[in-house]
Design a protein around this motif. Structure first.
Motif, PDB file in Angstrom:
ATOM      1  N   ALA A   1       1.272  17.595  -2.875  1.00 13.05           N
ATOM      2  CA  ALA A   1       1.371  16.875  -4.142  1.00 13.05           C
ATOM      3  C   ALA A   1       2.813  16.427  -4.308  1.00 13.05           C
ATOM      4  O   ALA A   1       3.715  17.257  -4.342  1.00 13.05           O
TER       5      ALA A   1
ATOM      6  N   ASN B   1       5.526  13.399  -6.146  1.00  8.28           N
ATOM      7  CA  ASN B   1       5.687  12.378  -7.176  1.00  8.28           C
ATOM      8  C   ASN B   1       6.981  11.619  -6.911  1.00  8.28           C
ATOM      9  O   ASN B   1       7.841  12.087  -6.185  1.00  8.28           O
TER      10      ASN B   1
ATOM     11  N   VAL C   1       1.033  11.926   2.024  1.00  7.81           N
ATOM     12  CA  VAL C   1       2.461  11.740   1.895  1.00  7.81           C
ATOM     13  C   VAL C   1       3.056  11.664   3.285  1.00  7.81           C
ATOM     14  O   VAL C   1       2.548  12.291   4.220  1.00  7.81           O
TER      15      VAL C   1
ATOM     16  N   LYS D   1       4.072   3.228  -1.312  1.00  7.86           N
ATOM     17  CA  LYS D   1       4.945   3.193  -2.478  1.00  7.86           C
ATOM     18  C   LYS D   1       6.086   4.161  -2.221  1.00  7.86           C
ATOM     19  O   LYS D   1       5.865   5.323  -1.920  1.00  7.86           O
TER      20      LYS D   1
ATOM     21  N   GLU E   1       0.824  -1.202   0.000  1.00  3.54           N
ATOM     22  CA  GLU E   1       0.000   0.000   0.000  1.00  3.54           C
ATOM     23  C   GLU E   1       0.854   1.247   0.000  1.00  3.54           C
ATOM     24  O   GLU E   1       0.437   2.314  -0.390  1.00  3.54           O
TER      25      GLU E   1
ATOM     26  N   LYS F   1       4.557   7.812  -0.137  1.00  6.71           N
ATOM     27  CA  LYS F   1       3.148   8.214  -0.215  1.00  6.71           C
ATOM     28  C   LYS F   1       2.254   6.991  -0.220  1.00  6.71           C
ATOM     29  O   LYS F   1       2.669   5.897  -0.592  1.00  6.71           O
ATOM     30  N   GLN F   2       1.017   7.232   0.257  1.00  7.47           N
ATOM     31  CA  GLN F   2       0.077   6.123   0.305  1.00  7.47           C
ATOM     32  C   GLN F   2      -0.526   5.965  -1.073  1.00  7.47           C
ATOM     33  O   GLN F   2      -1.081   6.905  -1.634  1.00  7.47           O
ATOM     34  N   THR F   3      -0.420   4.742  -1.620  1.00 13.17           N
ATOM     35  CA  THR F   3      -0.884   4.573  -2.997  1.00 13.17           C
ATOM     36  C   THR F   3      -2.402   4.554  -3.088  1.00 13.17           C
ATOM     37  O   THR F   3      -2.972   4.860  -4.113  1.00 13.17           O
ATOM     38  N   SER F   4      -3.055   4.184  -1.962  1.00 12.94           N
ATOM     39  CA  SER F   4      -4.507   4.049  -2.035  1.00 12.94           C
ATOM     40  C   SER F   4      -5.227   5.392  -1.916  1.00 12.94           C
ATOM     41  O   SER F   4      -6.416   5.468  -2.106  1.00 12.94           O
ATOM     42  N   ALA F   5      -4.511   6.455  -1.568  1.00 12.60           N
ATOM     43  CA  ALA F   5      -5.166   7.754  -1.464  1.00 12.60           C
ATOM     44  C   ALA F   5      -4.269   8.815  -2.074  1.00 12.60           C
ATOM     45  O   ALA F   5      -3.049   8.744  -1.954  1.00 12.60           O
ATOM     46  N   GLU F   6      -4.863   9.770  -2.718  1.00 11.18           N
ATOM     47  CA  GLU F   6      -4.051  10.796  -3.367  1.00 11.18           C
ATOM     48  C   GLU F   6      -3.708  11.899  -2.354  1.00 11.18           C
ATOM     49  O   GLU F   6      -4.492  12.209  -1.468  1.00 11.18           O
ATOM     50  N   GLY F   7      -2.559  12.453  -2.443  1.00 10.35           N
ATOM     51  CA  GLY F   7      -2.176  13.586  -1.602  1.00 10.35           C
ATOM     52  C   GLY F   7      -1.817  13.207  -0.180  1.00 10.35           C
ATOM     53  O   GLY F   7      -1.651  14.066   0.674  1.00 10.35           O
TER      54      GLY F   7
END
Lengths: 190, 367
Positions: free
Chosen positions: B281, B283, B313, B130, B128, B305-311
């Motif tokens: 944000a 990357n 970190v 990344k 989960e 960062k958590q891959t299951s949720a955006e933003g």
């Protein structure tokens, strides 16, 4: 400190393979032996070998006990080295007269060297026997008789279930070593 | 134990003086009456003595050799020094056995360990989190690279260019070229270079690595590195406050990129106290970048960062930079590293701050 007592201390150090004592003996004697050998068709490598062998002779002499230095340490080391080098030259069949500027330094050391050669042969016999018994016997015996590990440690390190099992294995190995060593030993002495 | 070994054991105890006086008297009596036992005692004594002397003889020879080399090196005896190749050969010969044994043990251990890990690990781990290290696409240029290399070999000229596999961000913590980044960026890298915006590659080496906190300290070892006079930002010892506005600089691509957000939680993924959560944000490539507050104090090192949720970190809290440094400074060669104590950016507006900081943020590449 009087020179005799200092030399006695050095010899005591040598008996314990103490590197400080060996360093002192080295510093004070090596150059003389090297010039003897280099001036008599030897290389610096020969000098190193001969000098170290002479120190081993001295070490064995001290270890065997009752060694009394009836000359200077320098004289003894020089004489042994000289004798050893002469022998080596004789083996190479090059009969150069040995030119040495310290004739007065030489004393009779033949007996010591003979004893040393006898011992050296025994070491070789033992070394061969140890190589021949193979693993794990070799490591097992080395651990107990050389590194002086306890049977518990050995049992743990070699994966025996208890010290008694390790002991049985040790005696098995030792019996084999004994056979190999004494067969060879008796052949040599004949 | 069988009777023969039992006897050997008794003999051994006799020789080493472990017997009680009574036992001793009895045994000596047995020796006198039984010539076979007597013969065994003699042989055993000789054997043990031989083993012991052989060991001592070997030890003495080792000491002699070491002393010889030592004195020759110091010039205290006239023997030629080992130098250059001869020394390498000597050292190789001296340590080849140890090295070979160590290498094979390491090899066996590694194999056994990986087999173990393989057998117990689930077949398809669900990941989960990344890590934000950037995979630089090598394959695309593969053919071209090969052609180039063949040409290079033909011309016997320059060394082939190194292809960097991972990339991230790092920032200076000391003017002498010490730089903090994430451990995962440089993990397994043989070759590490750092680069400023449109600057050239500079070689760096790892001086400290803490995989648990995902922190590493690198030292730039390159003649092209010019020591700056001072570092504008400071590293915060205490933790930051929730909702504090933060920003970061990093290299998700070949140019430095600014990102801004806020501190969302004082702990990280699943309540991890080593990290904190930031809404920003980010990357791949932002990893290892500094997270700064409005006073120009570094409050964390961006790491995942958590891959299951955006933003969502996570950043390693800045106090662990101090911990890392403390661990590093157990080795006195690093005692001269000094982390900037006060930020000179306080009161400047964001644009001014970023302009000043950009010079101290580097792209980190490993291969």
């Amino acid at each position: 400190m009087k020179p005799e007592t200092q030399e006695t201390l050095l010899l005591e150090g040598l008996a314990k393979s103490d590197s400080k004592a060996i360093e002192t003996i080295y510093k004070e004697n090596y150059n003389l032996v090297q010039s003897l050998i280099v001036n008599n068709s030897g290389t610096t490598d020969d000098a190193k070998d001969i000098f170290q062998e002479a120190i081993v002779v001295l070490y064995e002499k001290v270890k065997s006990g009752g060694f009394e230095l009836n000359c200077q340490l320098k004289t003894y080391i020089y004489s042994v080295s000289r004798r050893l080098w002469l022998k080596k030259l004789a083996q190479q069949q090059s009969r150069f007269p040995l030119s040495d500027h310290h004739e007065d330094l030489s004393i009779v050391v033949e007996d010591d060297i003979e004893e040393h050669e006898q011992r050296d042969m025994e070491f070789k016999t033992m070394d061969q026997a140890i190589q021949q018994i193979g693993e794990p016997c070799k490591s097992l015996l080395e651990a107990f008789y050389m590194q002086k590990k306890t049977m518990q440690e050995i049992a743990y390190n070699f994966g025996y279930t208890n010290a008694d099992n390790a002991k049985t294995q040790k005696y098995k190995c030792l019996t084999r070593l004994k056979k190999l060593f004494f067969t060879q030993y008796k052949n040599d002495s004949l | 134990m069988n009777p023969e070994f039992q006897l050997l054991d008794t003999i051994e105890r006799y020789i080493s003086g472990e017997m009680t006086p009574d036992e001793r008297v009895n045994f000596e009596q047995l020796r006198k009456t039984n010539p076979d036992v007597d013969q065994m005692v003699v042989e055993h004594t000789l054997l043990i003595h031989q083993l012991d002397s052989l060991d001592k003889n070997k030890k003495l020879k080792r000491v002699l050799n070491n002393v010889h080399i030592d004195l020759a090196q110091k010039g205290l005896i006239q023997s030629p020094k080992l130098s250059g190749k001869a020394k390498v050969v000597y050292l190789f010969n001296r340590y080849k056995r140890t090295t070979a044994i160590a290498a094979s043990i390491a090899g066996i251990t590694a194999l056994a360990f990986s087999a173990l890990v393989w057998s117990v690990s689930p077949s398809k781990p669900v990941k989960e989190i990344k890590e934000l290290s950037r995979e630089i696409n090598v394959l695309k240029n593969h053919n071209r690279q090969q052609d180039k290399e063949i040409n290079n070999v033909k011309n016997k000229m320059v060394a082939p260019p190194v292809a960097y596999k991972t990339g991230g961000t790092g920032f200076l913590i000391d003017t002498k070229g010490y730089l903090v980044t994430n451990a995962h960026i440089i993990e397994g890298a043989n070759n590490i270079v750092v680069q400023k915006t449109n600057g050239q590659d500079m070689h760096a080496r790892v001086v400290f690595m803490d995989e648990e906190r995902d922190l590493a300290i690198l030292k730039i070892d390159d003649e092209d590195f010019k020591m700056p006079a001072s570092i504008p930002y400071s590293i915060k010892r205490s933790s930051a406050d929730i909702a504090e506005s933060v920003y970061t600089l990093g290299f998700p691509r070949n140019d430095v990129v600014y990102g801004e957000g806020y501190l969302a939680a004082k702990t990280g993924y699943n309540g991890d106290t080593l990290t904190c959560q930031i809404a920003i944000a980010a990357n791949p490539g932002n990893s290892g970048g500094p997270v700064l507050n409005r006073n120009g104090e570094v409050i964390g090192v961006l790491s995942a960062k958590q891959t299951s949720a955006e933003g969502v970190v996570f950043a390693t809290q800045s106090k662990y930079i101090y911990h890392a440094l403390d661990a590093l400074q157990k080795d006195s060669t690093y005692l001269n590293i000094k982390i900037p104590a006060a930020s000179t950016l306080k009161g400047l507006d964001r644009m001014q701050q970023v302009k000043k900081i950009a010079d101290y943020v580097y792209m980190v590449k490993g291969s």
